[in-house]
Design a protein around this motif. Structure first.
Motif, PDB file in Angstrom:
ATOM      1  N   LYS A 180     -10.289  -7.089  -1.662  1.00  0.00           N
ATOM      2  CA  LYS A 180     -10.038  -5.650  -1.556  1.00  0.00           C
ATOM      3  C   LYS A 180     -11.327  -4.854  -1.809  1.00  0.00           C
ATOM      4  O   LYS A 180     -11.608  -3.858  -1.120  1.00  0.00           O
ATOM      5  CB  LYS A 180      -8.961  -5.239  -2.568  1.00  0.00           C
ATOM      6  N   CYS A 184     -13.287  -2.389   0.797  1.00  0.00           N
ATOM      7  CA  CYS A 184     -13.592  -0.999   0.428  1.00  0.00           C
ATOM      8  C   CYS A 184     -15.057  -0.693   0.693  1.00  0.00           C
ATOM      9  O   CYS A 184     -15.409   0.346   1.247  1.00  0.00           O
ATOM     10  CB  CYS A 184     -13.244  -0.777  -1.046  1.00  0.00           C
ATOM     11  N   GLU A 189     -16.224   3.379   1.663  1.00  0.00           N
ATOM     12  CA  GLU A 189     -15.521   4.258   0.743  1.00  0.00           C
ATOM     13  C   GLU A 189     -16.106   4.089  -0.646  1.00  0.00           C
ATOM     14  O   GLU A 189     -16.655   3.031  -0.990  1.00  0.00           O
ATOM     15  CB  GLU A 189     -14.029   3.950   0.731  1.00  0.00           C
ATOM     16  N   GLU A 194      -8.967   2.709  -7.412  1.00  0.00           N
ATOM     17  CA  GLU A 194      -7.940   3.379  -6.609  1.00  0.00           C
ATOM     18  C   GLU A 194      -8.192   3.191  -5.114  1.00  0.00           C
ATOM     19  O   GLU A 194      -7.273   2.896  -4.349  1.00  0.00           O
ATOM     20  CB  GLU A 194      -7.897   4.871  -6.945  1.00  0.00           C
ATOM     21  N   ASN A 195      -9.449   3.344  -4.693  1.00  0.00           N
ATOM     22  CA  ASN A 195      -9.777   3.164  -3.276  1.00  0.00           C
ATOM     23  C   ASN A 195      -9.623   1.711  -2.852  1.00  0.00           C
ATOM     24  O   ASN A 195      -9.079   1.412  -1.782  1.00  0.00           O
ATOM     25  CB  ASN A 195     -11.216   3.624  -3.009  1.00  0.00           C
ATOM     26  N   LYS A 198      -6.121   0.241  -1.962  1.00  0.00           N
ATOM     27  CA  LYS A 198      -5.473   0.613  -0.690  1.00  0.00           C
ATOM     28  C   LYS A 198      -5.635  -0.452   0.383  1.00  0.00           C
ATOM     29  O   LYS A 198      -4.869  -0.488   1.348  1.00  0.00           O
ATOM     30  CB  LYS A 198      -6.063   1.930  -0.175  1.00  0.00           C
ATOM     31  N   PHE A 199      -6.624  -1.326   0.232  1.00  0.00           N
ATOM     32  CA  PHE A 199      -6.913  -2.304   1.282  1.00  0.00           C
ATOM     33  C   PHE A 199      -6.096  -3.584   1.098  1.00  0.00           C
ATOM     34  O   PHE A 199      -5.611  -3.880   0.003  1.00  0.00           O
ATOM     35  CB  PHE A 199      -8.412  -2.630   1.292  1.00  0.00           C
ATOM     36  N   GLU A 280      -1.793 -10.061  -5.580  1.00  0.00           N
ATOM     37  CA  GLU A 280      -2.165  -8.661  -5.759  1.00  0.00           C
ATOM     38  C   GLU A 280      -2.790  -8.453  -7.140  1.00  0.00           C
ATOM     39  O   GLU A 280      -2.212  -8.848  -8.156  1.00  0.00           O
ATOM     40  CB  GLU A 280      -0.933  -7.762  -5.613  1.00  0.00           C
ATOM     41  N   GLU A 283      -5.480  -2.972 -11.759  1.00  0.00           N
ATOM     42  CA  GLU A 283      -6.647  -2.083 -11.773  1.00  0.00           C
ATOM     43  C   GLU A 283      -7.823  -2.700 -12.525  1.00  0.00           C
ATOM     44  O   GLU A 283      -8.976  -2.611 -12.089  1.00  0.00           O
ATOM     45  CB  GLU A 283      -6.270  -0.744 -12.408  1.00  0.00           C
TER      46      GLU A 283
END
Length: 610
Positions: A180, A184, A189, A194-195, A198-199, A280, A283
């Motif tokens: 991820k 990014c 990005e 947080e960014n 999203k991937f 997954e 954070e």
């Protein structure tokens, strides 16, 4: 459009290893919540030795090197949680026999055992089991098909059951964080948890894809030759493994670049298999991956690590939100606040930097910014502005931030993978143009071209030139090809991925003039350079070896093979390298050698005639 990078990585125990342009970085989340970083700026063997960068060969070398690096980083991450355990008898014996080399010996032994286990489980076992079908009168085609199915089946079952272990599940979460974060970064990005979240967690350049492709390639290659003896068949498969790895490596590189339907089809099974090898991440795991990537790419992460260490469950306050509330919304008000922030961070060029960044945020020229200080800035434009100011606050060169640079009146696209063109290099271009015009030359080679600035400037000055640009870096390819296209020189200029002049020699190319601004800084000097250079500009474009002369020696030797009679070579040099480079040129048959000084009176350019 996604940013193409060569960043790769690996999940480790409570952490992530990333391999980037500046080196290898491993970030581990310790038990107290802090992140520890280990960095190594080693250059891949395929870049150190051109013979190892030949297609197919480089795949096998890269695989072995990746295994070694993987073992080392796993050992490092494990050591962060070992405490003060008593060494085993085996460890004591190794230390007594091999002294300070005991760790390397242990690593080599572990690597050999791992390779033997993998070859035995995934290659020899399927061959042995499928060979039993001959007793059932099965034909060779059927046996080969069953062997392939067994190989893939054993591989999938192994991953599935290993993934059931709680510690491995945790590693697979960091594997997802690695993917991820890379996505990014590739999509340009801002690197925040947080960014990155999203991937998707499935990446086409993943090692899982590589291993699956190895399985498929082996099925094809192993079916080409048949043996009556089981042991002859096993030996054949083991001997062929380097070729299998090499072919698979070339396929995975192609999958990482290609956007075709065929590449999507080939990558699909490997991407699906990542459902088993990635989970997954949360954070805190994404934060560790971000630190590892920034360290590997030479991006300042000091502020990030302070935030991530201090309070992992924090509500992060963005710089742009804070200043936007307090400094107004006109161009002048935003510039005044930005000037104060950059000045406080000891950035001498704070005024012009703020103006250039504002011009980029507004898509205006710097003059328009300076003459319209009362104009209002939208919230979206202000956020873009503050994100870029934050990067400059961390000493990132402004030209990397705004992705552009002017060189001899030409606007060039610039990215972190290439050296920023400097005014000193204009002396080289001016001398080269003078020689080209005087001698009516038209075939030009720009070697170690980086952004393509030198070749493009020559093409702009001399209209009938045909120019070839050479650089080993994939980032240089992306930037140079874009600059060639943006300046409409694609009919007269072409880029080649090449270790110095290797591709020119292979293609039997001949040039009237070779121009070159090579890496020429001695490796021991690089740590002493200014932070915005050593921390951000690519190490591969700075380091000229132990004495700074490696590229002059090799290119001068190669140039003799790809220059027309009476040809000229033009080098940029460091201000204390004149005598050494002159000697190198004389040793390789060049004469009529002279030096040109820059505007500050320093030796800057050396010219030699063949």
């Amino acid at each position: 459009m996604a940013k193409k990078t060569s960043v790769g990585g690996q999940a480790v125990i409570e952490g992530v290893m990333m391999r980037g342009e500046k080196g290898i970085a491993t970030a581990v989340r310790l038990e107290n919540g802090e992140i520890e970083v280990d960095f190594n700026n080693s250059i891949p063997f395929t870049k150190k030795h051109s013979v190892l960068n030949i297609p197919i060969i480089r795949g096998f070398v890269a695989m072995i090197e990746s295994l070694v690096i993987g073992m080392k980083t796993l050992n490092y991450s494990a050591s962060c949680f070992e405490g003060e355990a008593e060494p085993s008898k085996f460890e004591k014996w190794l230390a007594s026999v091999f002294k300070d080399k005991s760790n390397d010996v242990a690593l080599g032994f572990a690597l050999i055992v791992s390779l033997m286990f993998s070859v035995g489980l995934f290659f020899i076992l399927p061959t042995f089991l499928s060979n039993l079908l001959y007793k059932l009168k099965a034909d060779k085609f059927t046996v080969n098909i069953i062997e392939g199915i067994l190989r893939v089946g054993i591989f999938i079952l192994y991953i599935y059951f290993v993934g059931k272990m709680s510690d491995i599940r945790r590693v697979f979460e960091y594997h997802g964080a690695e993917h991820k974060t890379i996505f990014c970064y590739e999509n340009e990005e801002e690197l925040t948890a947080e960014n990155a979240a999203k991937f998707v967690r499935f990446h086409p350049r993943c090692g899982t894809n590589f291993l699956f492709i190895v399985m498929i390639v082996s099925i094809v290659l192993f079916s080409l030759v048949e043996f009556n003896s089981l042991w002859e068949k096993i030996v054949y498969r083991v001997i062929l493994l380097p070729i299998v790895a090499g072919v698979s490596y070339e396929l995975i590189k192609w999958l990482g670049k290609s956007k075709s339907r065929l590449s999507d089809i080939i990558a699909y099974p490997g991407l699906k298999l990542q459902n088993l090898t990635t989970n997954e991440p949360d954070e805190s795991q994404l934060e560790v991956a971000i630190i590892a990537l920034k360290a590997a790419e030479g991006i300042d992460y000091s502020e990030d690590i302070k935030r991530f260490n201090r309070n992992p469950d924090r509500d992060e306050t963005q710089l742009e939100e804070a200043v936007t509330r307090n400094c107004g919304n006109t161009v002048g008000e935003l510039l005044n606040t930005a000037n104060a922030i950059l000045k406080e961070n000891d950035i001498e060029s704070y005024i012009i930097d703020s103006q250039l960044i504002m011009a980029k945020a507004l898509d205006k020229t710097r003059i328009e910014v300076m003459t319209n200080r009362e104009a209002e800035v939208s919230e979206e434009q202000a956020q873009t502005f503050w994100k870029m100011i934050k990067l400059r606050q961390k000493k990132m060169p402004v030209k990397y931030i705004i992705k552009q640079c002017e060189f001899m009146g030409i606007n060039l696209y610039i990215d972190e993978g290439v050296l920023i063109p400097r005014p000193d290099t204009e002396v080289l271009v001016e001398e080269a143009v003078k020689i080209i015009n005087n001698k009516q030359y038209n075939t030009v080679c720009d070697v170690c071209c980086g952004s393509g600035a030198i070749g493009i400037a020559i093409a702009n000055e001399v209209k009938n030139t045909v120019i070839e640009c050479y650089d080993i870096s994939e980032d240089a390819r992306k930037v140079a090809e874009r600059n060639i296209l943006d300046n409409n020189f694609q009919q007269r200029m072409k880029f080649y991925n090449s270790d110095m002049l290797n591709e020119a020699i292979k293609g039997n190319k001949k040039f009237d003039i070779i121009v070159c601004n090579p890496p020429y800084i001695p490796e021991e000097v690089i740590p002493t350079l200014m932070g915005d250079v050593k921390d951000y500009e690519p190490y591969i474009a700075l380091c000229g070896g132990k004495d700074g002369l490696d590229f002059y020696k090799k290119i001068s030797e190669q140039a003799v093979e790809c220059m027309n009679s009476g040809g000229v070579i033009v080098y940029e040099i460091g201000d204390d390298q004149k005598m050494q480079v002159e000697y190198i040129l004389k040793e390789n048959g060049f004469s009529d050698i002279y030096c040109v000084k820059d505007l500050a009176g320093r030796d800057r350019v050396i010219v030699g005639h063949l």
